[in-house]
Design an enzyme around this catalytic site. Structure first.
Site, PDB file in Angstrom:
ATOM      1  N   LYS A  60      -3.352  -0.745   3.298  1.00 49.05           N
ATOM      2  CA  LYS A  60      -5.267  -0.510   2.643  1.00 49.05           C
ATOM      3  C   LYS A  60      -5.890  -2.337   2.981  1.00 49.05           C
ATOM      4  CE  LYS A  60      -4.836   3.778   1.773  1.00 49.05           C
ATOM      5  NZ  LYS A  60      -5.911   4.317   1.484  1.00 49.05           N
ATOM      6  N   TYR A  71       2.339  -0.205   2.923  1.00 55.03           N
ATOM      7  CA  TYR A  71       1.201   0.959   2.333  1.00 55.03           C
ATOM      8  C   TYR A  71       0.089   0.270   1.919  1.00 55.03           C
ATOM      9  CZ  TYR A  71      -1.635   3.697  -0.864  1.00 55.03           C
ATOM     10  OH  TYR A  71      -2.839   4.249  -2.135  1.00 55.03           O
ATOM     11  N   SER A 103      -6.669   0.451  -2.496  1.00 55.24           N
ATOM     12  CA  SER A 103      -6.248   0.771  -2.835  1.00 55.24           C
ATOM     13  C   SER A 103      -5.765  -1.029  -3.478  1.00 55.24           C
ATOM     14  CB  SER A 103      -4.504   1.349  -2.119  1.00 55.24           C
ATOM     15  OG  SER A 103      -4.197   1.023  -3.494  1.00 55.24           O
TER      16      SER A 103
END
Length: 263
Positions: free
Chosen positions: A171, A167, A154
């Site tokens: 990533k 998150y 991401s």
């Protein structure tokens, strides 16, 4: 078969290389399904995974029962990883490609206050599951026969990501893992990553629902991504057309980083 062919390819354009097989995690919908759909369109067969058995069955039907199978389960469970690879081998006799797409993001807020157990869950699903699937496919087929891996990271892993820090951290770890695997699995297996911006999926709906025009305004290309944007790129990175690309992260983000530093 040449070393270039063994190191990861679809043998050219749509319809060629139809003996190739891909395992795509988290693919009952969204980006994962878009990737599986792109691979089937190129003539490949796929095994897709997901937590929801009914959604998975529906996805398999849409992909074509003769071209796809589904294995339900939770990505971070090692038993599920082993079963998915074993079922792929049983159904198709090979597993040339792996796409690690399964992911989660259950927390929102500053990292100073985040529940560490929630962070562990994020890393288990987003990082450890990807590593586990890579180990399984490598040992089952790719180590001796070659292939390619694409990890779905991401843009949150490429820069600070306020309120989704865990998150983004996971990533970023995935991007480094991509480089580690690319180095260790060479020369027969290529490993690359894709870092999408906001893509219109159920997973990301909170980022644009009810405000899509506003959310898209920061993208120079004037729109949010769709699963097909990622599907085509993943199919390319798995193909022979990308035969001299490994250890790289391709940001597919509508030009959002072009705004960096612009006031």
């Amino acid at each position: 078969m040449t070393q270039q062919q063994r190191a990861g390819g679809a043998d050219g354009p749509q319809g060629a290389g139809s003996d190739r097989v891909a395992l795509v995690t988290g693919a009952s919908r969204g980006i994962g399904y878009g990737i599986a759909e792109a691979l089937v369109a190129r003539g490949h067969r796929v095994c897709i995974t997901g937590r929801g058995e009914e959604a998975l069955k529906d996805a398999v039907e849409r992909l074509g029962a003769g071209r796809a199978i589904g294995v339900p389960g939770k990505a971070h469970h090692e038993e599920h990883q082993a079963e998915a690879v074993a079922r792929t081998m049983e159904a198709f006799g090979r597993v040339d490609y792996l796409v690690n797409n399964a992911g989660t993001n259950p927390v929102f807020g500053p990292v100073a206050d985040v529940d560490l157990n929630a962070v562990r869950k994020v890393f288990e699903t987003n990082v450890l599951s990807a590593l586990g699937f890579a180990q399984q496919t490598y040992k089952a087929w790719q180590r001796e026969n070659g292939g390619a891996i694409v990890n779905i990271s991401s843009i949150a892993g490429l820069a600070a990501s306020p309120f989704v820090g865990p998150y983004g951290m996971s990533k970023a770890a995935m991007i480094n893992m991509t480089m580690q695997l690319a180095h260790e699995f060479a020369p027969l297996v290529r490993v690359n990553a894709i870092a999408p911006g906001v893509v219109k999926t159920k997973f990301a709906v909170a980022l644009y629902e009810g405000r899509e025009e506003e959310a898209a305004a920061g993208y120079p290309l004037g729109r949010l991504g769709v699963p097909e944007d990622i599907g085509g790129a993943a199919a390319f990175l798995l193909s022979d057309e990308a035969g001299w690309i490994t250890g790289q992260t391709l940001a597919i983000e509508g030009g959002i980083f072009l705004n960096s530093g612009v006031s």
